[in-house]
Design a protein around this motif. Structure first.
Motif, short mmCIF file in Angstrom:
data_model
loop_
_atom_site.label_atom_id
_atom_site.label_comp_id
_atom_site.label_asym_id
_atom_site.label_seq_id
_atom_site.Cartn_x
_atom_site.Cartn_y
_atom_site.Cartn_z
N MET A 237 0.81 -1.22 0.00
CA MET A 237 0.00 0.00 0.00
C MET A 237 0.85 1.28 0.00
O MET A 237 0.38 2.34 0.40
CB MET A 237 -1.02 0.03 1.16
N THR A 238 2.08 1.15 -0.48
CA THR A 238 2.86 2.37 -0.74
C THR A 238 2.40 2.95 -2.07
O THR A 238 2.03 2.20 -2.98
CB THR A 238 4.37 2.03 -0.82
N PHE A 239 2.43 4.25 -2.19
CA PHE A 239 2.02 4.90 -3.44
C PHE A 239 2.95 6.09 -3.68
O PHE A 239 2.98 7.02 -2.88
CB PHE A 239 0.57 5.37 -3.32
N ARG A 240 3.71 6.02 -4.75
CA ARG A 240 4.69 7.08 -4.98
C ARG A 240 4.85 7.41 -6.44
O ARG A 240 4.63 6.57 -7.31
CB ARG A 240 6.06 6.63 -4.48
N LYS A 241 5.30 8.65 -6.64
CA LYS A 241 5.76 9.03 -7.98
C LYS A 241 7.15 8.47 -8.12
O LYS A 241 7.97 8.63 -7.23
CB LYS A 241 5.88 10.55 -8.04
N MET A 242 7.46 7.82 -9.21
CA MET A 242 8.84 7.38 -9.42
C MET A 242 9.07 7.14 -10.91
O MET A 242 8.11 6.95 -11.68
CB MET A 242 9.17 6.14 -8.60
N ASP A 243 10.31 7.19 -11.32
CA ASP A 243 10.63 6.93 -12.72
C ASP A 243 10.87 5.44 -12.89
O ASP A 243 11.62 4.83 -12.13
CB ASP A 243 11.90 7.69 -13.14
N VAL A 244 10.25 4.88 -13.90
CA VAL A 244 10.49 3.47 -14.25
C VAL A 244 11.28 3.54 -15.55
O VAL A 244 10.74 3.91 -16.60
CB VAL A 244 9.18 2.70 -14.43
N GLY A 245 12.57 3.23 -15.48
CA GLY A 245 13.43 3.54 -16.63
C GLY A 245 13.36 5.05 -16.84
O GLY A 245 13.53 5.83 -15.89
N MET A 246 13.07 5.46 -18.05
CA MET A 246 12.97 6.90 -18.33
C MET A 246 11.56 7.44 -18.12
O MET A 246 11.29 8.59 -18.41
CB MET A 246 13.34 7.13 -19.80
N ILE A 247 10.67 6.58 -17.68
CA ILE A 247 9.24 6.93 -17.75
C ILE A 247 8.72 7.43 -16.40
O ILE A 247 8.79 6.71 -15.39
CB ILE A 247 8.44 5.67 -18.17
N PRO A 248 8.19 8.65 -16.37
CA PRO A 248 7.61 9.14 -15.11
C PRO A 248 6.31 8.39 -14.82
O PRO A 248 5.45 8.29 -15.69
CB PRO A 248 7.34 10.62 -15.38
#
Ligand SMILES: Cc1cc2nc3c(=O)[nH]c(=O)nc-3n(C[C@H](O)[C@H](O)[C@H](O)COP(=O)(O)OP(=O)(O)OC[C@H]3O[C@@H](n4cnc5c(N)ncnc54)[C@H](O)[C@@H]3O)c2cc1C
Length: 804
Positions: free
Chosen positions: A604-615
């Motif tokens: 149940m964590t929820f975060r903005k993060m980059d996956v590779g180059m993808i926001p």
């Protein structure tokens, strides 16, 4: 004419008259019906007047039952006969599949209190001697079928409403509707204006035109419909009145009309009428007959009922009536418009008109329809239901009126319409697609293109083994699912938290976290279930059911603060992919810098993060109930994300999975879903959602009702999970649940749990049976199969895997 009224109902067909009557019955007297010509001047006057209770949606069936029972009441009040002939009805099956369908319908009828009886072909012939039994394999008898007099019914509603205080103005066409800033309406008519607090569009054949007066394009279309009446038949002389009869294979209905028979058909090549606009000068007119068009159905009819073929035809009727894309009515308040209500697209006014009127009047007077009318709610359609989409779907629906829709059957019209950026990638991976809100989404994946086909059946199909392989891949390694078909809302601004905390029943998550939360109405009933992710103090990402987007928006708009908040649906701006299974963390970790360990990135964590180059926005949750992640990206990145995950997933054996595998896995976990387990007739404690209602936080909508219900212990139902000793067919939903030889409840969802190797069902039973283990049975296609109540989820009961 009055210049002010609490309600103006536009349209004096059977539906408008019923709404008017029910408003007076609910105590509103200052109500006016405006009719452009005379009452019944749309489809109503030339209807065949047939009525029946059976409907694919049990909630609609319940309202059909109500409608037929209502006729006695309005006859008594008005003194006007409804011309009811409750002859009883027979539905004939020409194939084993149709017989299975009838068994399903009979079983559903059990918990609705319907008295439906399966018949052998000989028993059917005894009841309906006009049939040639060589064409049939059996049938079903329904005592609550027959026909009525369309004008009599409409007049009885109208007179009863007038006795209750309503006013009816004939020859008064509404030409425009103008909103006032306070949410009331100026109703502009040819005879002067009325200022009304509420307006109801019951315009029938002209409901689109009335909708356009307020900028609304309603998804409905009229189709031409033929029926004929024969000369008197010697076979009927001296006989008791014939039953109403539906011959599914022949795609016709027949019933007695005086000394002859009435025969109508929903032909395969149905023809729409006035596709873009209904002419205002159309009134009590009929359309030219086209016997050639219905010749194939007539031929079959004359073969199946030879005596009908031997007499002459006295009269042929061809008239138009309206349908929504799924054939159910459009009812309720309209999102974005204050005090504007619709009651239209009612294709079976004499079976459904009473229920539609009752639900709408309840909604207007009490703020709640009082019944589960999700299947008729106008908000089930979004902007995607354009005029051309509606045209294609209504034609399809009309042509299939008497055909079986199998549980695994996807209908082809208007497809593909909406696709996500990875549609071709999924197609290349041999996805078999389903359609949902006009959007293509993968149901399952075949090993080869040649195998990406499926027989439509009530039993397990060819896809069973492939879905099993997808579930295995998730449970043992890692699977990839497209989640774009979820509804999403962005909620932001200084008042966002206060608003969400008021409409949602759970406490809001801390920044960087997400929660599961029900949404309740004032009665404490479930009107939604969401995950709410918070990635900044005043920024939330809310995920729910896409089909209910307009339904949710209508509710949100009613409760939005005037300032300090931006709330917008963004389902198609954010497409999504989810990875799930024990290897999902290791896979994602190869693509992100953030530490994904349980300590750093727990469930149940929820975060903005980059996956590779993808926001992206990433939530650690999965509806499979396994370790998993939902990754939301704006649609321009979805292809790149898909390619990235597929490539990085290779060493982990990543396998795509579809909606069918997801369904199987969520059943194993006992996870409910909107419109199945969660509907506005259930409270959170009944639906197993009680632990997501936070009574400790601030006040929220529905809190008092939940507190009262808990104090009095009056939540009558419980959602339970079952294993079912099924044979070749699993429960699909709406089957009766038996206990100790009595029908006590109904299945909300069913299917096969591939990881546990068992047939599973979720369903509602009385609370007193919540801890019974023995004695349950679930009726699947006429067969009562032993069922065992589960104490918890069938798979990973402690939830250790999703929290790992
Ligand atoms: C050939 C045929 C056979 C059928 N058989 C059956 C059957 O056996 N059983 C069954 O249940 N149903 C049957 N139907 C369908 C049934 O007729 C409809 O379900 C029903 O009539 C719908 O009623 P309504 O009130 O919604 O619309 P309508 O009957 O179209 O009524 C709408 C009314 O609104 C008025 N109106 C519209 N715009 C305005 C305006 N701007 N100002 C004022 N007044 C306005 C119109 O004049 C009209 O009177 C049949 C229909 C046809 C054509």
């Amino acid at each position: 004419m009055k210049t002010h009224a609490k309600v103006v109902v536009i349209g004096g067909g059977v539906v408008g008259a019923s709404v008017l009557y029910h408003l007076t019955k609910a105590g509103w007297r200052d109500v006016v019906l405006l009719e452009r010509a005379e009452l019944t001047s749309g489809s109503t006057w030339h209807a065949a007047g047939g009525m029946h209770t059976v409907n694919g949606d049990p909630n609609v069936a319940k309202l059909q039952q109500y409608t037929i029972e209502l006729y006695k009441e309005i006859e008594a009040i008005s003194g006007q006969s409804c011309g009811v002939h409750l002859t009883g009805g027979i539905m004939l099956a020409g194939t084993q599949s149709r017989l299975d369908w009838l068994k399903l319908a009979q079983a559903r009828g059990r918990y609705l209190g319907m008295d439906l009886e399966m018949l052998s072909v000989d028993e059917a012939e005894k009841l309906f001697p006009l049939m040639d039994k060589s064409h049939f394999v059996g049938g079903m008898y329904d005592p609550m079928e027959g026909h009525c007099d369309p004008t009599g019914v409409t007049t009885a509603y109208a007179k009863s409403a007038q006795i209750g205080g309503a006013t009816i103005e004939r020859q008064t066409r509404v030409t425009d509707l103008q909103p006032r800033p306070d949410g009331t309406w100026d109703v502009i008519t040819e005879q002067g204006n009325i200022h009304a607090e509420h307006v109801v569009n019951a315009g029938g054949l002209w409901a689109r035109e009335v909708g356009r007066m307020v900028g609304l394009e309603l998804p409905l279309l009229a189709m031409e419909h033929h029926y004929l009446i024969t000369d008197d038949m010697p076979e009927l002389v001296g006989q008791k009145e014939q039953l109403h009869c539906i011959d599914f294979e022949g795609e016709i209905y027949v019933r007695q009309e005086r000394g002859g028979m009435l025969l109508g058909t929903y032909e395969k090549a149905g023809v729409p009428w006035s596709e873009r606009e209904t002419p205002w000068d159309f009134g009590q007119n009929l359309l030219p007959n086209d016997l050639d068009r219905i010749a194939p159905e007539l031929e079959v009819g004359f073969e199946h009922f030879p005596a009908i073929g031997r007499v002459g035809i006295r009269r042929i009727i061809n008239g138009p009536f309206t349908f929504a894309p799924d054939g159910n009515p459009l009812v309720g308040p309209v999102k974005g418009l204050k005090n504007f209500w619709v009651a239209c697209a009612c294709m079976a006014g004499f079976s459904q008109g009473g229920g539609v009127g009752l639900a709408l009047a309840n909604w207007m007077v009490d703020g709640d329809p009082g019944y589960d009318i999700w299947g008729m709610d106008v908000s089930r359609y979004g902007d995607w239901a354009t005029m051309a989409y509606t045209n294609a779907k209504v034609r399809e629906n009309y042509s299939r009126r008497f055909r079986i829709r199998f549980p695994n059957e996807e209908l082809p019209a208007a497809r593909p319409l909406r696709t996500t950026p990875i549609y071709d990638r999924l197609d290349d991976a041999n996805a078999v697609f389903g359609e949902y809100c006009g959007l293509e989404h993968p149901l399952w994946f075949a090993p080869t293109k040649a195998e990406a086909v499926e027989t439509f059946t009530f039993h397990r199909s060819e896809s069973h083994a492939h879905v099993a392989a997808e579930c295995k891949a998730v449970r043992e390694g890692v699977g990839l699912l497209e989640t774009s078909n979820y509804g999403k809302f962005e909620v932001s601004g200084p008042n966002a938290g206060a608003f969400l905390s008021r409409v949602m029943a759970n406490a809001l998550p801390a920044i960087g976290r997400m929660v599961l939360t029900p949404m309740l109405n004032e009665r404490g009933k479930l009107i939604g279930d969401f995950t709410v992710g918070r990635y900044a103090a005043d920024r939330f990402f809310v995920v729910g059911t896409y089909a209910a987007e307009s339904y949710y928006m209508r509710w949100f708009e009613q409760h939005l603060p005037e300032t300090g908040i931006t709330l917008r649906p963004c389902a198609m701006e954010y497409t999504g992919l989810s990875i799930a299974g024990p290897q999902s963390r290791a896979l994602l970790q190869t693509l992100v810098h953030d530490d994904l360990s349980t300590a750093a990135f727990p469930f149940m964590t929820f975060r903005k993060m980059d996956v590779g180059m993808i926001p992206a926005l990433v939530g650690r949750v999965s509806f499979t109930g396994d370790l998993g992640y939902e990754i939301w990206v704006t649609s321009d990145y979805q292809r790149a994300l898909y390619d990235l995950l597929v490539k990085a997933g290779e060493p982990f054996g990543l396998k795509p999975f579809g909606g069918r595998a997801l369904h199987s896995m969520r059943l194993e976990k006992g996870f409910g879903t909107w419109a199945r387990e969660f509907r506005p007739i259930y409270g959170p404690d009944e639906a197993g959602m009680g632990r997501f209602v936070s009574m400790k936080k601030n006040d929220f909508i529905g809190r008092d009702a939940v507190a009262t219900s808990r104090a009095s212990g009056d939540a009558p139902l419980r959602l339970l999970g079952f294993t079912v000793d099924a044979a070749t067919a699993d429960a699909i939903g709406d089957e009766p649940i038996w206990h100790d030889g009595k029908v006590v409840g109904w299945v909300s969802s069913g299917g096969f749990g591939h990881s546990v190797g068992q047939s599973l069902a979720l369903g509602y039973v009385p609370a007193r049976l919540a801890s019974a283990t023995e004695g349950f049975e679930i009726e699947i296609i006429g067969d009562r199969r032993p069922a065992t109540r589960l104490d918890g989820p069938a798979f990973d009961p402690t939830g250790a895997r999703m929290r790992a």
